[in-house]
Every structure is written in C-alpha cells, then in structure tokens.
Design a protein around this motif. Structure first.
Motif, PDB file in Angstrom:
ATOM      1  N   THR A  28       0.831  -1.217   0.000  1.00 27.73           N
ATOM      2  CA  THR A  28       0.000   0.000   0.000  1.00 27.73           C
ATOM      3  C   THR A  28       0.868   1.271   0.000  1.00 27.73           C
ATOM      4  OG1 THR A  28      -1.795  -1.213   1.057  1.00 27.73           O
ATOM      5  CG2 THR A  28      -1.893   1.187   1.183  1.00 27.73           C
ATOM      6  N   VAL A  50       0.889   0.719   7.026  1.00 23.39           N
ATOM      7  CA  VAL A  50       0.773   1.897   6.153  1.00 23.39           C
ATOM      8  C   VAL A  50       1.601   3.093   6.656  1.00 23.39           C
ATOM      9  CG1 VAL A  50      -0.785   3.428   4.891  1.00 23.39           C
ATOM     10  CG2 VAL A  50      -1.609   1.172   5.588  1.00 23.39           C
ATOM     11  N   THR A 100      -2.694  -1.391  -4.302  1.00 18.85           N
ATOM     12  CA  THR A 100      -2.140  -2.389  -3.378  1.00 18.85           C
ATOM     13  C   THR A 100      -1.924  -3.716  -4.103  1.00 18.85           C
ATOM     14  OG1 THR A 100      -3.149  -1.290  -1.502  1.00 18.85           O
ATOM     15  CG2 THR A 100      -2.556  -3.592  -1.187  1.00 18.85           C
ATOM     16  N   ILE A 125     -10.265   2.868   4.260  1.00 12.05           N
ATOM     17  CA  ILE A 125     -11.378   2.100   3.692  1.00 12.05           C
ATOM     18  C   ILE A 125     -12.347   1.855   4.843  1.00 12.05           C
ATOM     19  CG2 ILE A 125     -12.098  -0.073   2.618  1.00 12.05           C
ATOM     20  CD1 ILE A 125      -9.296  -0.362   1.456  1.00 12.05           C
ATOM     21  N   PHE A 155     -12.792  11.652   8.663  1.00  8.04           N
ATOM     22  CA  PHE A 155     -12.044  12.283   9.771  1.00  8.04           C
ATOM     23  C   PHE A 155     -11.429  13.634   9.357  1.00  8.04           C
ATOM     24  CE2 PHE A 155      -8.108  12.992  12.118  1.00  8.04           C
ATOM     25  CZ  PHE A 155      -8.509  12.820  13.430  1.00  8.04           C
ATOM     26  N   LYS A 215     -10.936   5.970  10.003  1.00  3.85           N
ATOM     27  CA  LYS A 215     -12.055   6.709  10.633  1.00  3.85           C
ATOM     28  C   LYS A 215     -12.745   7.517   9.528  1.00  3.85           C
ATOM     29  CE  LYS A 215     -11.248   6.352  15.302  1.00  3.85           C
ATOM     30  NZ  LYS A 215     -10.234   5.387  15.314  1.00  3.85           N
ATOM     31  N   LEU A 246      -3.297  17.925  16.186  1.00  3.38           N
ATOM     32  CA  LEU A 246      -3.270  17.294  14.863  1.00  3.38           C
ATOM     33  C   LEU A 246      -3.757  18.224  13.732  1.00  3.38           C
ATOM     34  CD1 LEU A 246      -4.297  13.639  14.116  1.00  3.38           C
ATOM     35  CD2 LEU A 246      -5.053  15.470  12.653  1.00  3.38           C
ATOM     36  N   ALA A 268      -4.240   7.631   6.855  1.00  2.00           N
ATOM     37  CA  ALA A 268      -4.438   6.172   6.969  1.00  2.00           C
ATOM     38  C   ALA A 268      -4.768   5.837   8.413  1.00  2.00           C
ATOM     39  CB  ALA A 268      -3.179   5.421   6.518  1.00  2.00           C
TER      40      ALA A 268
HETATM   41  P1  NAD Z   1      -4.516   0.593  11.986  1.00  2.00           P
HETATM   42  O1  NAD Z   1      -5.807   0.494  12.720  1.00  2.00           O
HETATM   43  O2  NAD Z   1      -3.488  -0.463  12.123  1.00  2.00           O
HETATM   44  O3  NAD Z   1      -3.815   1.963  12.378  1.00  2.00           O
HETATM   45  C1  NAD Z   1      -4.551   3.147  12.470  1.00  2.00           C
HETATM   46  C2  NAD Z   1      -3.623   4.266  12.873  1.00  2.00           C
HETATM   47  O4  NAD Z   1      -4.388   5.455  12.912  1.00  2.00           O
HETATM   48  C3  NAD Z   1      -2.984   4.102  14.234  1.00  2.00           C
HETATM   49  O5  NAD Z   1      -1.610   4.375  14.084  1.00  2.00           O
HETATM   50  C4  NAD Z   1      -3.631   5.160  15.109  1.00  2.00           C
HETATM   51  O6  NAD Z   1      -2.680   5.816  15.956  1.00  2.00           O
HETATM   52  C5  NAD Z   1      -4.131   6.157  14.099  1.00  2.00           C
HETATM   53  N1  NAD Z   1      -5.389   6.762  14.551  1.00  2.00           N
HETATM   54  C6  NAD Z   1      -6.514   6.118  14.911  1.00  2.00           C
HETATM   55  N2  NAD Z   1      -7.445   7.011  15.285  1.00  2.00           N
HETATM   56  C7  NAD Z   1      -6.875   8.222  15.169  1.00  2.00           C
HETATM   57  C8  NAD Z   1      -7.326   9.534  15.428  1.00  2.00           C
HETATM   58  N3  NAD Z   1      -8.570   9.781  15.867  1.00  2.00           N
HETATM   59  N4  NAD Z   1      -6.487  10.553  15.198  1.00  2.00           N
HETATM   60  C9  NAD Z   1      -5.240  10.318  14.741  1.00  2.00           C
HETATM   61  N5  NAD Z   1      -4.748   9.090  14.467  1.00  2.00           N
HETATM   62  C10 NAD Z   1      -5.570   8.063  14.692  1.00  2.00           C
HETATM   63  O7  NAD Z   1      -4.930   0.824  10.457  1.00  2.00           O
HETATM   64  P2  NAD Z   1      -4.126   0.619   9.078  1.00  2.00           P
HETATM   65  O8  NAD Z   1      -3.903  -0.794   8.818  1.00  2.00           O
HETATM   66  O9  NAD Z   1      -2.991   1.578   8.973  1.00  2.00           O
HETATM   67  O10 NAD Z   1      -5.274   1.113   8.088  1.00  2.00           O
HETATM   68  C11 NAD Z   1      -5.729   2.447   8.097  1.00  2.00           C
HETATM   69  C12 NAD Z   1      -6.848   2.579   7.090  1.00  2.00           C
HETATM   70  O11 NAD Z   1      -6.334   2.294   5.805  1.00  2.00           O
HETATM   71  C13 NAD Z   1      -8.004   1.604   7.303  1.00  2.00           C
HETATM   72  O12 NAD Z   1      -9.206   2.221   6.913  1.00  2.00           O
HETATM   73  C14 NAD Z   1      -7.673   0.468   6.361  1.00  2.00           C
HETATM   74  O13 NAD Z   1      -8.836  -0.233   5.942  1.00  2.00           O
HETATM   75  C15 NAD Z   1      -7.057   1.226   5.226  1.00  2.00           C
HETATM   76  N6  NAD Z   1      -6.119   0.423   4.424  1.00  2.00           N
HETATM   77  C16 NAD Z   1      -6.258   0.488   3.100  1.00  2.00           C
HETATM   78  C17 NAD Z   1      -5.416  -0.236   2.284  1.00  2.00           C
HETATM   79  C18 NAD Z   1      -5.585  -0.139   0.809  1.00  2.00           C
HETATM   80  O14 NAD Z   1      -5.291  -1.073   0.088  1.00  2.00           O
HETATM   81  N7  NAD Z   1      -6.016   0.993   0.295  1.00  2.00           N
HETATM   82  C19 NAD Z   1      -4.430  -1.048   2.830  1.00  2.00           C
HETATM   83  C20 NAD Z   1      -4.272  -1.073   4.221  1.00  2.00           C
HETATM   84  C21 NAD Z   1      -5.134  -0.314   5.008  1.00  2.00           C
END
Ligand code: NAD
Length: 292
Positions: free
Chosen positions: A142, A171, A275, A241, A224, A221, A205, A218
């Motif tokens: 990704t 990510v 991805t 997503i 957001f 939420k 933030l 990423a």
């Molecule tokens: P994760 O849950 O492992 O990590 C989320 C991160 O966001 C954490 O580091 C957390 O600190 C931060 N976070 C959460 N709430 C927050 C807030 N209110 N303010 C600031 N930071 C906040 O998630 P991930 O695996 O990194 O995935 C993130 C998003 O990306 C998800 O929606 C996932 O579905 C999507 N994703 C998409 C692809 C793709 O192929 N496009 C691949 C992987 C993940």
C-alpha cells in the motif's frame, strides 16, 4: 478550487500491464511461472473478497496462484506447519497470509515465520530493516502504491512538507520511512520529503495537518479529515477504507476537502487498486531473485 481527482484505478491498470509484460518475458526465459501462495484462515467475508481479487489479478498478469484455505479454528502451530512447507517449496515464490487472522492465532509468530525471500507483503523485520536503510528487497504494497501514484501523477515529494496521519506498521510507518529516503521507488523526486507523522496521541493534529503540502491519511475513521485541516492547494491522499451503510468511504470528507485541495484520491478507486498491483510486482521480484 476543485481538486484534480487522482485516478488510482487507471495507474494500477498501467502497472499491472507492465508486470504482465515482464512476467511473459521471465516465463520465456526460464520456462517457469512466478507463483503466489495465498493463505486464508476462516470465513471473514472481506478477506475472502480480497483473496479472490488477488487471485484474479495474478491470473490476468500471468502469475500462478494457489489458495490454501484453513478452518477458523486453526491453531498457530497448524498454520506454522503450512507456512514452513510453503517456505521450503521451490515452486512458490511469494507467500501472503491474509489478515486479520482469527483471535487464537499468534499473528506476529506466523508473519515472522514467512521466509523473508517470499515475504511479498514486506512485513518481515529483515525486510522492514532493509527498507528503512534505503536498500529494499520488497516494498510494502500500500505505501509503495501511494508513492507510485504520486510519481505517475506528476507530484514530486522532494522538498515538500508531507504529513502522514496514522502510524501503523502496514501503512503509516513504512510511508514515513519511504518518504524520508534519499531515493524513492521512482527516483529522487519520489523521496526527500520533510515528514511529520501524527497519530491518536497527537494533541494539535489539525494544526500540523494544515502545514502539509501533501497530506496522507491512513487511520480507518470515516470522514475524519475535514476541509479546515487542509492547506489550500494541498494534495490529499486517502488510504482509508471504511464500510458504512452508504458504501465504502475513506478517512477524508471528500466533498468538503475537494473544494480546497489541488488534487485528491477518491475512495474507492484511489489508493486501493494500487495495493494489488504492487503485490504482483513483488511476486515477480521474488521470482526473479529465485531465478537470476
Ligand atoms: P490501523 O488500525 O493499524 O492503524 C490506524 C492508525 O491510525 C494508528 O496508528 C492510530 O494511531 C491512528 N489513529 C486512529 N485514530 C486516530 C485519530 N482519531 N487521530 C489520529 N490518528 C488516529 O490501520 P491501518 O492498517 O494503517 O489502516 C488504516 C486505514 O487504511 C483503514 O481504513 C484500512 O482499511 C485502510 N487500508 C487500506 C489499504 C488499501 O489497500 N487501500 C491497505 C491497508 C489499510
């Protein structure tokens, strides 16, 4: 200003065609096909769709794939037996363990067991280390997709202020690492950024996000990031997503932010399709390394 929409779907297709052409050449040279093993444990509906899409993409690119389905109650030890068998099998070049795994399985232990040479997700500590030192074996799919998207849309990261929201191992963190390098997957203009990573414990933030020339989100939420967190003219990349009643949406309030950004990725059709394209590229690279 209404933002230019960055077409991840078209770029993913372009990359898939490039991989397909290279796969045809390696098959001609070696008489063998690259092969991806996908391991799916349990019945998670989203995972089943992801794995099916990966298999179809392999097929179109000329890459063989083998699906290994295990029951939801599989133990860590049983899964490790399969991973070790795939590690030893010379006809398998890439191994993908679809996440999330059922709760009883020690995910870290399983991912750590995948041979770094077949680790096409680039999760193995060795591969993470190589990437952070700027000499990657594989790039995580990704984040690599994001870098390709920026480059192929003519958006340089060199000298830019980039803010990454989210610090996951999949990510956020690898993106920070890639953006910081002296040379990126598409050269020096595709690296050399000034990077800030913000997360759930960052108090100010929105203020930091507003500094970004390129804002990458990423967090998982829905909606957001709102327009007031975006500098006018910034590029906004939405990795999120989120499945809502209205369908799939990203982490960015698309309707509001596209009025202030200069370029934005839609969800779906932005980062998502890249991805899989980068997974195909890694499988080809794994095959090449095994068949020099
Ligand atoms: P994760 O849950 O492992 O990590 C989320 C991160 O966001 C954490 O580091 C957390 O600190 C931060 N976070 C959460 N709430 C927050 C807030 N209110 N303010 C600031 N930071 C906040 O998630 P991930 O695996 O990194 O995935 C993130 C998003 O990306 C998800 O929606 C996932 O579905 C999507 N994703 C998409 C692809 C793709 O192929 N496009 C691949 C992987 C993940």
């Amino acid at each position: 200003m209404t933002a230019r929409v960055l077409d991840g779907k078209a770029i993913a297709l372009q990359i898939r065609h490039e991989v397909q052409a290279e796969v045809a050449k390696v098959i001609e040279r070696t008489g063998k096909s690259p092969c991806l093993a996908a391991v799916l444990v349990g019945e998670d509906p989203a995972s089943q769709v992801y794995v099916r899409n990966k298999e179809l993409a392999c097929q179109k690119a000329g890459i063989s794939s083998q699906l290994f389905r295990l029951a939801a109650e599989t133990t860590t030890e049983e899964l490790l037996v399969l991973v070790n068998r795939l590690n030893e099998d010379p006809s398998i070049h890439g191994i993908l363990v679809q996440l999330p795994l059922p709760k009883q399985i020690d995910e870290r232990k399983v991912l750590d067991a995948v041979s770094p040479a077949k680790d096409v997700d680039a999760f193995a500590p060795e591969n993470v280390g190589l990437m952070s030192q700027g000499r990657p074996r594989f790039l995580p799919c990704t984040p690599h997709g994001v870098m390709q998207l920026l480059h192929r849309e003519g958006i340089a990261t060199e000298g830019k202020e980039v803010v990454v929201i989210g610090r996951s191992d999949i990510v956020g963190k690898p993106l920070v690492s890639m953006l910081l390098q002296k040379s990126g997957p598409c050269g020096e203009s595709n690296a050399n950024a000034t990077v800030t990573c913000v997360h759930s414990r960052t108090p100010n933030l929105p203020e930091i996000a507003r500094r970004a020339d390129i804002l990458i989100v990423a967090i998982g939420k829905a909606h957001f990031v709102t327009a007031d967190m975006v500098k006018p003219g910034a590029v906004v990349i939405d990795v999120g997503i989120n499945r809502l009643g209205e369908g799939i949406v990203g982490d960015v309030d698309y309707a509001g932010v596209r009025e202030i950004a200069s370029a934005i990725t839609p969800v779906p059709g932005g980062v998502g399709p890249l991805t899989i394209a980068m997974l195909l590229r890694n499988t080809l690279e794994a095959f090449r390394a095994a068949n020099p």
